[in-house]
Design a protein around this motif. Sequence first.
Motif, PDB file in Angstrom:
ATOM      1  N   ALA A 157       0.807  -1.218   0.000  1.00  0.00           N
ATOM      2  CA  ALA A 157       0.000   0.000   0.000  1.00  0.00           C
ATOM      3  C   ALA A 157       0.839   1.266   0.000  1.00  0.00           C
ATOM      4  N   GLY A 158       2.158   1.108   0.049  1.00  0.00           N
ATOM      5  CA  GLY A 158       3.031   2.279   0.072  1.00  0.00           C
ATOM      6  C   GLY A 158       3.064   2.959   1.416  1.00  0.00           C
ATOM      7  N   LEU A 159       2.746   2.208   2.491  1.00  0.00           N
ATOM      8  CA  LEU A 159       2.752   2.774   3.823  1.00  0.00           C
ATOM      9  C   LEU A 159       4.075   2.452   4.504  1.00  0.00           C
ATOM     10  N   GLY A 160       4.223   2.943   5.711  1.00  0.00           N
ATOM     11  CA  GLY A 160       5.435   2.674   6.462  1.00  0.00           C
ATOM     12  C   GLY A 160       6.497   3.716   6.178  1.00  0.00           C
ATOM     13  N   VAL A 166      10.947   5.992   0.222  1.00  0.00           N
ATOM     14  CA  VAL A 166      11.114   5.632  -1.187  1.00  0.00           C
ATOM     15  C   VAL A 166      10.281   6.550  -2.078  1.00  0.00           C
ATOM     16  N   GLY A 167       9.020   6.785  -1.676  1.00  0.00           N
ATOM     17  CA  GLY A 167       8.170   7.670  -2.455  1.00  0.00           C
ATOM     18  C   GLY A 167       8.695   9.094  -2.503  1.00  0.00           C
ATOM     19  N   ALA A 168       9.200   9.581  -1.353  1.00  0.00           N
ATOM     20  CA  ALA A 168       9.757  10.940  -1.326  1.00  0.00           C
ATOM     21  C   ALA A 168      10.990  11.045  -2.217  1.00  0.00           C
ATOM     22  N   ASN A 169      11.840  10.035  -2.168  1.00  0.00           N
ATOM     23  CA  ASN A 169      13.035  10.043  -3.026  1.00  0.00           C
ATOM     24  C   ASN A 169      12.659  10.015  -4.504  1.00  0.00           C
ATOM     25  N   ASN A 171       9.862  11.154  -5.841  1.00  0.00           N
ATOM     26  CA  ASN A 171       9.322  12.461  -6.219  1.00  0.00           C
ATOM     27  C   ASN A 171      10.429  13.491  -6.386  1.00  0.00           C
ATOM     28  N   ARG A 172      11.411  13.466  -5.479  1.00  0.00           N
ATOM     29  CA  ARG A 172      12.531  14.406  -5.606  1.00  0.00           C
ATOM     30  C   ARG A 172      13.314  14.150  -6.886  1.00  0.00           C
ATOM     31  N   ALA A 173      13.515  12.873  -7.218  1.00  0.00           N
ATOM     32  CA  ALA A 173      14.242  12.553  -8.446  1.00  0.00           C
ATOM     33  C   ALA A 173      13.473  13.042  -9.670  1.00  0.00           C
ATOM     34  N   LYS A 174      12.143  12.876  -9.673  1.00  0.00           N
ATOM     35  CA  LYS A 174      11.344  13.365 -10.792  1.00  0.00           C
ATOM     36  C   LYS A 174      11.446  14.881 -10.907  1.00  0.00           C
ATOM     37  N   ASP A 175      11.399  15.574  -9.765  1.00  0.00           N
ATOM     38  CA  ASP A 175      11.516  17.034  -9.800  1.00  0.00           C
ATOM     39  C   ASP A 175      12.865  17.469 -10.354  1.00  0.00           C
ATOM     40  N   ARG A 176      13.924  16.786  -9.933  1.00  0.00           N
ATOM     41  CA  ARG A 176      15.252  17.150 -10.426  1.00  0.00           C
ATOM     42  C   ARG A 176      15.370  16.912 -11.940  1.00  0.00           C
ATOM     43  N   VAL A 177      14.798  15.790 -12.404  1.00  0.00           N
ATOM     44  CA  VAL A 177      14.839  15.492 -13.835  1.00  0.00           C
ATOM     45  C   VAL A 177      14.077  16.560 -14.615  1.00  0.00           C
ATOM     46  N   ALA A 178      12.897  16.944 -14.110  1.00  0.00           N
ATOM     47  CA  ALA A 178      12.114  17.974 -14.804  1.00  0.00           C
ATOM     48  C   ALA A 178      12.863  19.303 -14.824  1.00  0.00           C
ATOM     49  N   GLN A 179      13.522  19.640 -13.709  1.00  0.00           N
ATOM     50  CA  GLN A 179      14.289  20.878 -13.664  1.00  0.00           C
ATOM     51  C   GLN A 179      15.444  20.851 -14.661  1.00  0.00           C
ATOM     52  N   MET A 180      16.128  19.712 -14.727  1.00  0.00           N
ATOM     53  CA  MET A 180      17.252  19.602 -15.657  1.00  0.00           C
ATOM     54  C   MET A 180      16.789  19.679 -17.108  1.00  0.00           C
ATOM     55  N   GLN A 181      15.652  19.025 -17.399  1.00  0.00           N
ATOM     56  CA  GLN A 181      15.132  19.067 -18.763  1.00  0.00           C
ATOM     57  C   GLN A 181      14.743  20.495 -19.152  1.00  0.00           C
ATOM     58  N   ALA A 182      14.084  21.198 -18.226  1.00  0.00           N
ATOM     59  CA  ALA A 182      13.706  22.580 -18.517  1.00  0.00           C
ATOM     60  C   ALA A 182      14.929  23.462 -18.690  1.00  0.00           C
ATOM     61  N   ARG A 183      15.937  23.245 -17.857  1.00  0.00           N
ATOM     62  CA  ARG A 183      17.158  24.047 -17.963  1.00  0.00           C
ATOM     63  C   ARG A 183      17.887  23.770 -19.280  1.00  0.00           C
TER      64      ARG A 183
END
Length: 259
Positions: A157-160, A166-169, A171-183
């Motif tokens: 269920a993605g709990l714990g 893992v989920g936070a990491n 999401n952070r990785a996705k944000d960094r990838v999007a930032q790099m792509q935009a840059r």
Amino acid sequence: MSLTSRLRTIFRIKATRAVDRLEDPREALDDSYDQQVKMLQQVRHGLAAVATGKKRIELQGQEMGARYQRLTIQAQEALGQGREDLARTALERRSLLERQVATVRDQHAALLQQQAQLQENERRLAERIATFRTEKETIKATYTASEAQVRANEAAAGLGSYMSDVGANLNRAKDRVAQMQARAAATDELLASGALNDITAPPDADLERQLAAGAASAEVERQLQSMKTAGAQGGSRAADDHGNGPDAWLSIGQGPTTR
């Protein structure tokens, strides 16, 4: 509620949760079992001590019995020899020995009763420990299975805490990838427009790039016009013929092949 009271309440709640996480019922059951085993060992040590004491009294009683028989024989021999004084002394000692034997006999009876009681206690305690051990292992196995099921369900269920990390990491990785792509896209646009200069490029590289782009565009227009002209004449080939051999690629961009 004052700030101190609120802090005290929060600390109590946090401490209770921390204790609940640290307290493992399996460890508590094992500790209770160990305490009962130690108690059983103490009972068995006491039983061994009582049995040892009883055996010593039995040996002492056997020695008194042998002396009692010997005094009886001595009294009879003294009477046979006409020595009543010796016979009387032997009988007096035998009478004193009888009182001692009575005391030892009472001690022996008390030890027999104590030994029987300890044996009964040892039997009951051993049975209770055996039953507790069976229940303990059953509860531990059930708890372990339930714990594994909870972890599996939380993971699914993605709990714990772990899965949350893992989920936070992710999401952070996705944000960094999007930032790099935009840059990267922004810097490409700036480089193409000339607003951002490449410090590693040679001097006047921007002019050469623009001239090369203009020459390429002019070449495309020339080829397009040539194809239109060839199509209008009808007999000319619509495209350059560079051959179909394995080395035909060498003539690409070199103009039509001479026949």
